[in-house]
Design a protein around this motif. Structure first.
Motif, mmCIF file in Angstrom:
data_model
loop_
_atom_site.group_PDB
_atom_site.id
_atom_site.type_symbol
_atom_site.label_atom_id
_atom_site.label_comp_id
_atom_site.label_asym_id
_atom_site.label_seq_id
_atom_site.Cartn_x
_atom_site.Cartn_y
_atom_site.Cartn_z
ATOM 1 N N UNK A 56 0.800 -1.225 0.000
ATOM 2 C CA UNK A 56 0.000 0.000 0.000
ATOM 3 C C UNK A 56 0.832 1.274 0.000
ATOM 4 N N UNK A 57 2.135 1.172 -0.029
ATOM 5 C CA UNK A 57 2.967 2.380 -0.020
ATOM 6 C C UNK A 57 2.954 3.088 1.321
ATOM 7 N N UNK A 58 2.771 2.324 2.375
ATOM 8 C CA UNK A 58 2.726 2.850 3.733
ATOM 9 C C UNK A 58 1.969 1.887 4.622
ATOM 10 N N UNK A 59 1.877 2.237 5.878
ATOM 11 C CA UNK A 59 1.139 1.406 6.819
ATOM 12 C C UNK A 59 -0.284 1.940 6.929
ATOM 13 N N UNK A 60 -1.266 1.086 6.693
ATOM 14 C CA UNK A 60 -2.680 1.489 6.768
ATOM 15 C C UNK A 60 -3.109 1.526 8.229
ATOM 16 N N UNK A 61 -3.735 2.607 8.619
ATOM 17 C CA UNK A 61 -4.190 2.745 9.994
ATOM 18 C C UNK A 61 -5.308 3.785 10.066
ATOM 19 N N UNK A 62 -5.938 3.866 11.212
ATOM 20 C CA UNK A 62 -6.949 4.888 11.457
ATOM 21 C C UNK A 62 -6.208 6.181 11.786
ATOM 22 N N UNK A 63 -6.502 7.230 11.038
ATOM 23 C CA UNK A 63 -5.817 8.492 11.232
ATOM 24 C C UNK A 63 -6.227 9.197 12.507
ATOM 25 N N UNK A 64 -5.269 9.885 13.096
ATOM 26 C CA UNK A 64 -5.523 10.731 14.267
ATOM 27 C C UNK A 64 -5.435 12.176 13.804
ATOM 28 N N UNK A 65 -6.475 12.941 14.058
ATOM 29 C CA UNK A 65 -6.483 14.359 13.693
ATOM 30 C C UNK A 65 -5.507 15.107 14.596
ATOM 31 N N UNK A 66 -4.400 15.558 14.023
ATOM 32 C CA UNK A 66 -3.369 16.275 14.787
ATOM 33 C C UNK A 66 -3.469 17.789 14.619
ATOM 34 N N UNK A 67 -4.468 18.255 13.903
ATOM 35 C CA UNK A 67 -4.668 19.690 13.687
ATOM 36 C C UNK A 67 -5.470 20.257 14.851
ATOM 37 N N UNK A 68 -4.784 20.406 15.983
ATOM 38 C CA UNK A 68 -5.422 20.836 17.223
ATOM 39 C C UNK A 68 -4.613 21.964 17.859
ATOM 40 N N UNK A 69 -5.218 22.582 18.847
ATOM 41 C CA UNK A 69 -4.558 23.689 19.552
ATOM 42 C C UNK A 69 -3.773 23.233 20.783
#
Length: 126
Positions: A56-69
């Motif tokens: 897959x050209x990377x490791x498949x995983x559930x993303x964590x939204x890091x766009x936080x304050x």
């Protein structure tokens, strides 16, 4: 598990984060690099692990939204991703928090999926 320390490091280092339920043939320690995931063979409705071997050209995983304050917001997002990732992986296998610096955006097929390139294990969730 305490996610606040991971959140602080992630924000300071600008990591991309994801959560992955491991497969029975995967075993890692914190800091280990993860192998690339295998694509999904739509024609045969199975992992390409069993057919073509295409990755897959990377490791498949559930993303964590890091766009936080704040780190506290990120810790809550990590916890939410851990809950979502529990439906993936093989029974009895660890769930890991995966970190990296870039993503492959070619073909995410699962809800919330990201593919992290050159990923490593940031934490293991028992």
């Amino acid at each position: 598990m305490k996610y606040l320390d991971i959140a602080k490091e992630t924000l300071a280092e600008r990591y991309v984060l994801g959560v992955r339920g491991l497969r029975s043939d995967e075993s890692y320690e914190v800091g280990d690099s993860l192998r690339d995931s295998f694509e999904w063979d739509m024609e045969n409705d199975c992992s390409t692990y069993f057919t073509t071997g295409e990755t897959a050209g990377g490791i498949c995983c559930i993303g964590v939204d890091t766009d936080v304050e704040t780190p506290e917001e990120l810790a809550a997002n990590i916890e939410a991703a851990v809950k979502q990732a529990n439906i993936y992986g093989d029974n009895g296998c660890d769930t890991v928090i995966v970190a990296g610096r870039s993503v492959n955006t070619d073909y995410q097929t699962d809800d919330g999926e990201i593919r992290i390139r050159n990923a490593w294990v940031e934490a293991i969730i028992a």
